[in-house]
Design an enzyme around this catalytic site. Sequence first.
Site, PDB file in Angstrom:
ATOM      1  CB  VAL A  33      -1.085   0.293   0.929  1.00 56.86           C
ATOM      2  CG1 VAL A  33      -1.686   1.414   1.129  1.00 56.86           C
ATOM      3  CG2 VAL A  33      -2.110  -1.381   0.995  1.00 56.86           C
ATOM      4  N   PRO A  53      11.386   0.706   9.443  1.00 56.43           N
ATOM      5  CG  PRO A  53      10.844  -0.518  11.121  1.00 56.43           C
ATOM      6  CD  PRO A  53      10.020   0.279  10.756  1.00 56.43           C
ATOM      7  CB  ALA A  55      12.943  -5.663   8.452  1.00 53.43           C
ATOM      8  N   GLY A  56      10.529  -3.286   6.465  1.00 57.60           N
ATOM      9  CA  GLY A  56       9.592  -3.289   6.652  1.00 57.60           C
ATOM     10  C   GLY A  56       9.168  -3.492   4.656  1.00 57.60           C
ATOM     11  CG  ASP A 119      -8.801  -0.782   5.294  1.00 63.05           C
ATOM     12  OD1 ASP A 119      -9.604  -0.870   4.728  1.00 63.05           O
ATOM     13  OD2 ASP A 119      -8.711  -1.834   5.924  1.00 63.05           O
TER      14      ASP A 119
END
Length: 261
Positions: A33, A53, A55-56, A119
């Site tokens: 998104v 981060p 990793a995301g 959302d």
Amino acid sequence: MPDEFPQVQGGGSLIVAWQIKNKNVLVVGGGEVAAGRILSLLNADARVTVVCPSAGLNAEVRYRVSQRQVTHIDRVFLPLDVEPTKNVAMVLTAIDDPIASTRIWKYCKKLKIPANIADVPPECDFYFGSVHRDGPLQIMVSTNGNGPRIAAAIRRRIADMLPQGTGASIAKVGLLRRKLRKKVPGTGTEDIQRRMAWMSRVCDDWEADDLGELDDEDMAELVSHFETSSVPSFEDIRLKSWEKRKAGVVWDWDGSPGFAI
């Protein structure tokens, strides 16, 4: 008397084209998104900072970071990310943490920074619609947060109905307007109204395909008719510009059966 005027239909949103060029926008998150939001912002020439981060980050956002299309802050969101000195014009969140998202939204409300919490319609100052893009042409379909996938389907149907080359035709109209303003640079109300009225006639009288075929010589010939307030046909303009080009050709014949220009 009431029947003469449009009826008010509450529950909508004000759809506007937000000029975000060169303004600072904060995106919290780095998934799919967020990637879509980032692309929309970059297309609008915003200065984008992504807080997430490493990793995301998904592959697309990681690519944007590597190409220095966005600034990346390798950590979770902190209040200092929206402090007044940062001049943040807009905040978008796309993280799987409702509590953190609400907390960010509250920070933005306190600082009067427009925010979109992915959302979560009640925590959105604005919505993203489904957008069709063709050069300068942008068409957005919004369901006000009710049905994004339906909006996408409607957008595709509208796009399929548009003639091929519509965006190019609109770009030519923009160039023609700039050439007209350069030739007739008056800034008074009467000057502006005359230019607008003449351009409206051109757009009404000409087919979009013909507008897309205009080149610099055609535009110069068309603009020359502004002073007489006339709008000749595309065929007349193309013929006149062709005759001028032909008159400027130097023919060099050496006596041989063939000839060269």
